[in-house]
Design a protein around this motif. Structure first.
Motif, mmCIF file in Angstrom:
data_model
loop_
_atom_site.group_PDB
_atom_site.id
_atom_site.type_symbol
_atom_site.label_atom_id
_atom_site.label_comp_id
_atom_site.label_asym_id
_atom_site.label_seq_id
_atom_site.Cartn_x
_atom_site.Cartn_y
_atom_site.Cartn_z
ATOM 1 N N UNK A 131 0.815 -1.211 0.053
ATOM 2 C CA UNK A 131 -0.193 -0.079 -0.145
ATOM 3 C C UNK A 131 0.806 1.362 -0.013
ATOM 4 N N UNK A 132 1.942 1.186 0.460
ATOM 5 C CA UNK A 132 2.895 2.217 0.474
ATOM 6 C C UNK A 132 3.427 2.629 -0.728
ATOM 7 N N UNK A 133 2.893 1.860 -1.840
ATOM 8 C CA UNK A 133 3.420 2.074 -3.351
ATOM 9 C C UNK A 133 2.562 2.459 -4.156
ATOM 10 N N UNK A 134 1.163 2.592 -3.605
ATOM 11 C CA UNK A 134 0.112 3.104 -4.493
ATOM 12 C C UNK A 134 0.560 4.343 -4.993
ATOM 13 N N UNK A 135 0.132 4.597 -6.263
ATOM 14 C CA UNK A 135 0.465 5.991 -6.942
ATOM 15 C C UNK A 135 1.873 5.913 -7.657
ATOM 16 N N UNK A 188 -10.452 -3.825 6.654
ATOM 17 C CA UNK A 188 -10.267 -2.219 6.921
ATOM 18 C C UNK A 188 -9.230 -1.319 6.319
ATOM 19 N N UNK A 189 -8.629 -2.094 5.376
ATOM 20 C CA UNK A 189 -7.618 -1.448 4.522
ATOM 21 C C UNK A 189 -7.903 -0.958 3.242
ATOM 22 N N UNK A 190 -7.633 -0.166 2.357
ATOM 23 C CA UNK A 190 -8.090 0.177 1.018
ATOM 24 C C UNK A 190 -7.322 -0.779 0.226
ATOM 25 N N UNK A 191 -8.037 -1.243 -0.692
ATOM 26 C CA UNK A 191 -7.591 -2.142 -1.829
ATOM 27 C C UNK A 191 -8.242 -1.676 -3.377
ATOM 28 N N UNK A 193 -8.949 -0.721 -6.961
ATOM 29 C CA UNK A 193 -8.951 -1.531 -8.416
ATOM 30 C C UNK A 193 -7.556 -1.155 -9.514
ATOM 31 N N UNK A 194 -7.431 0.348 -9.164
ATOM 32 C CA UNK A 194 -6.069 0.908 -9.876
ATOM 33 C C UNK A 194 -5.313 1.538 -8.841
ATOM 34 N N UNK A 195 -4.368 0.730 -8.428
ATOM 35 C CA UNK A 195 -3.458 0.815 -7.353
ATOM 36 C C UNK A 195 -2.570 2.097 -8.162
ATOM 37 N N UNK A 196 -2.213 2.079 -9.441
ATOM 38 C CA UNK A 196 -1.368 3.175 -9.824
ATOM 39 C C UNK A 196 -1.844 4.491 -9.822
ATOM 40 N N UNK A 197 -3.033 4.721 -9.919
ATOM 41 C CA UNK A 197 -3.745 6.295 -9.536
ATOM 42 C C UNK A 197 -4.130 6.371 -8.005
ATOM 43 N N UNK A 198 -4.077 5.392 -7.373
ATOM 44 C CA UNK A 198 -4.410 5.550 -5.694
ATOM 45 C C UNK A 198 -3.492 6.136 -5.014
ATOM 46 N N UNK A 199 -3.808 6.799 -3.718
ATOM 47 C CA UNK A 199 -2.882 7.448 -2.839
ATOM 48 C C UNK A 199 -2.348 6.285 -1.947
ATOM 49 N N UNK A 200 -1.030 6.820 -1.773
ATOM 50 C CA UNK A 200 -0.141 5.722 -0.837
ATOM 51 C C UNK A 200 -0.685 5.726 0.463
ATOM 52 N N UNK A 201 -0.687 4.581 1.234
ATOM 53 C CA UNK A 201 -1.235 4.941 2.760
ATOM 54 C C UNK A 201 -0.554 3.599 3.391
ATOM 55 N N UNK A 202 -0.289 3.710 4.703
ATOM 56 C CA UNK A 202 -0.165 2.803 5.847
ATOM 57 C C UNK A 202 -1.009 2.699 6.614
ATOM 58 N N UNK A 203 -2.257 3.061 6.525
ATOM 59 C CA UNK A 203 -3.305 3.173 7.656
ATOM 60 C C UNK A 203 -4.554 2.468 7.221
ATOM 61 N N UNK A 204 -5.087 2.082 8.335
ATOM 62 C CA UNK A 204 -6.490 1.342 7.987
ATOM 63 C C UNK A 204 -7.668 2.387 7.978
ATOM 64 N N UNK A 205 -8.704 2.025 7.378
ATOM 65 C CA UNK A 205 -9.942 2.951 7.333
ATOM 66 C C UNK A 205 -10.382 3.186 8.568
ATOM 67 N N UNK A 206 -11.031 4.228 9.003
ATOM 68 C CA UNK A 206 -11.651 4.592 10.333
ATOM 69 C C UNK A 206 -12.937 3.519 10.381
ATOM 70 N N UNK A 207 -13.330 2.996 11.551
ATOM 71 C CA UNK A 207 -14.039 2.011 11.753
ATOM 72 C C UNK A 207 -15.545 2.785 11.250
ATOM 73 N N UNK A 208 -16.355 1.727 10.748
ATOM 74 C CA UNK A 208 -17.446 2.354 10.054
ATOM 75 C C UNK A 208 -17.670 2.725 9.006
ATOM 76 N N UNK A 209 -16.425 2.938 8.130
ATOM 77 C CA UNK A 209 -16.209 3.266 6.903
ATOM 78 C C UNK A 209 -16.165 2.080 5.772
#
Length: 209
Positions: A131-135, A188-191, A193-209
């Motif tokens: 996920x740290x290499x998204x984008x 709870x982590x973002x996945x 469909x197109x990771x090359x255009x996504x924003x890098x992250x090292x965090x989980x999504x907030x609960x309830x999202x």
């Protein structure tokens, strides 16, 4: 009563240890070992860089190691940083400034950086959460663009996901299957469909999202 050996006697003893046991008699710490691996990588690309193999270092021992032994009380007392500085002294002056350019110690990522292991089997390698290499749209290289890094991509729990030397190909190919599995294991982590255009992250999504 036997007196304390003087500096020249100690130096002679240490030289004899190295002559008898080889470079392995030195205590190679993380800093010196990492620099040695970087130089070995560069020497493999261009013989103008110093030969830091055991044989190469022994052949050049009078140039880089003997000065380090002056004043040392034992081989184990020679610090990691001092060994690293001695290795740097072997680099020709015209190549000194190119070391970090051609063999950077770390890979710059959208979220910071990750260490590069130049001693890894199969060539320079980076272990990093995928996920740290998204984008990232182009595969990272070293050696002036000549050598693609081996990327050992990890899950959020730092478990192996994929090893690749073609990140764009991975995004366009087997990422779909990896994404399906990761969504089930780490919902709870973002996945994207197109990771090359996504924003890098090292965090989980907030609960309830």
């Amino acid at each position: 009563m036997i007196g304390t050996p003087d500096a020249s006697q100690l130096s002679a003893v240490l030289k004899a240890e190295v002559e008898g046991e080889g470079i392995g008699a030195l205590h190679w710490g993380e800093q010196a070992s990492a620099l040695r691996a970087r130089l070995a990588f560069l020497h493999g690309l261009d013989p103008a860089w110093p030969d830091v193999s055991d044989e190469g270092l022994m052949a050049a021992r009078e140039d880089w190691l003997w000065p380090v032994l002056e004043g040392a009380k034992s081989l184990g007392a020679i610090g990691d940083g001092r060994l690293a500085d001695a290795l740097r002294g072997l680099i020709p002056w015209d190549l000194q400034r190119r070391l970090d350019e051609l063999a950077p110690p770390r890979l710059t990522t959208p979220l910071g950086s990750a260490g590069i292991d130049y001693g890894a089997e199969g060539g320079p390698r980076v272990e990093i959460r995928v996920q740290e290499l998204f984008g990232v749209k182009t595969h990272p290289t070293v050696g002036g663009g000549r050598v693609p890094l081996t990327l050992a991509l990890l899950s959020p729990a730092r478990r192996p996901v994929q090893v690749t030397r073609d990140l764009p190909g991975f995004w366009a190919g087997s990422w779909a299957a990896v994404r399906s599995e990761m969504r089930g294991r780490y919902p709870r982590h973002p996945w994207p469909e197109n990771p090359a255009e996504a924003q890098a992250t090292n965090r989980a999504k907030p609960r309830g999202t």
